[in-house]
Design a protein around this motif. Structure first.
Motif, mmCIF file in Angstrom:
data_model
loop_
_atom_site.group_PDB
_atom_site.id
_atom_site.type_symbol
_atom_site.label_atom_id
_atom_site.label_comp_id
_atom_site.label_asym_id
_atom_site.label_seq_id
_atom_site.Cartn_x
_atom_site.Cartn_y
_atom_site.Cartn_z
ATOM 1 N N GLY A 67 0.821 -1.213 0.000
ATOM 2 C CA GLY A 67 0.000 0.000 0.000
ATOM 3 C C GLY A 67 0.851 1.258 0.000
ATOM 4 N N GLN A 68 1.906 1.253 0.803
ATOM 5 C CA GLN A 68 2.803 2.417 0.859
ATOM 6 C C GLN A 68 3.522 2.610 -0.473
ATOM 7 O OE1 GLN A 68 2.610 4.360 3.517
ATOM 8 N NE2 GLN A 68 1.309 2.882 4.535
ATOM 9 N N TYR A 75 1.106 4.052 -2.995
ATOM 10 C CA TYR A 75 0.822 5.442 -2.643
ATOM 11 C C TYR A 75 1.956 6.350 -3.110
ATOM 12 C CZ TYR A 75 -0.435 9.503 0.204
ATOM 13 O OH TYR A 75 -0.764 10.771 0.627
ATOM 14 N N VAL A 123 -4.862 1.427 -3.266
ATOM 15 C CA VAL A 123 -4.321 1.693 -1.928
ATOM 16 C C VAL A 123 -5.438 1.602 -0.892
ATOM 17 C CG1 VAL A 123 -3.233 3.439 -0.443
ATOM 18 C CG2 VAL A 123 -2.403 3.103 -2.791
ATOM 19 N N ASN A 134 -1.232 5.528 7.866
ATOM 20 C CA ASN A 134 -2.293 5.080 6.961
ATOM 21 C C ASN A 134 -3.546 5.945 7.104
ATOM 22 O OD1 ASN A 134 -0.531 3.117 6.175
ATOM 23 N ND2 ASN A 134 -1.748 1.399 6.874
#
Length: 137
Positions: free
Chosen positions: A78-79, A82, A101, A119
């Motif tokens: 996810g990071q 992003y 994401v 997050n």
């Protein structure tokens, strides 16, 4: 004890990966950044960037659901996605990436009971992006 050590080592590994990616991007080394990004996707996630970009939201959810990734590994993905989407442009590719994401953040919260201030902050930035660029009239 072994499981805790494994999780800590995995978290450290992904922190180093993210730091290197952020450094390459900040230095303007886009070709190196993209090369390393793809290497990590291949080695850690058995995926290719173009393949992930082509998946719609539902297919992405299905793919992530069957992988069995740990919370740390999902969070790192996810990071990475992003950071890859930054700086946010008002276009379909950025929108699709940010939706992916959000799929990961939702899965982390619902299935892994994993939340972080980072997050939550990023989720709020994504909401602002969609409100600003895709406001309903």
């Amino acid at each position: 004890m072994f499981q805790r050590d494994f999780i800590m080592n995995e978290a450290r590994k992904f922190a180093l990966i993210l730091a290197k990616l952020l450094g390459l991007k900040a230095e303007g080394e886009y070709n190196e950044y993209l090369k390393y990004f793809n290497e990590v996707l291949d080695e850690e996630y058995n995926a290719e960037l173009e393949e992930l970009l082509k998946l719609d939201e539902e297919d992405f959810k299905k793919r992530i659901a069957v992988t069995g990734y740990t919370a740390e590994k999902l969070n790192a993905l996810g990071q990475m996605l992003y950071v890859f989407a930054e700086p946010f442009s008002a276009d379909e590719e950025t929108s699709a990436l940010l939706k992916k994401v959000m799929v990961i953040f939702n899965l982390l919260e619902k299935e892994h009971h994993y939340e972080s201030f980072d997050n939550i902050t990023r989720r709020n930035v994504i909401y602002q992006y969609f409100n600003k660029n895709y406001e309903r009239t």
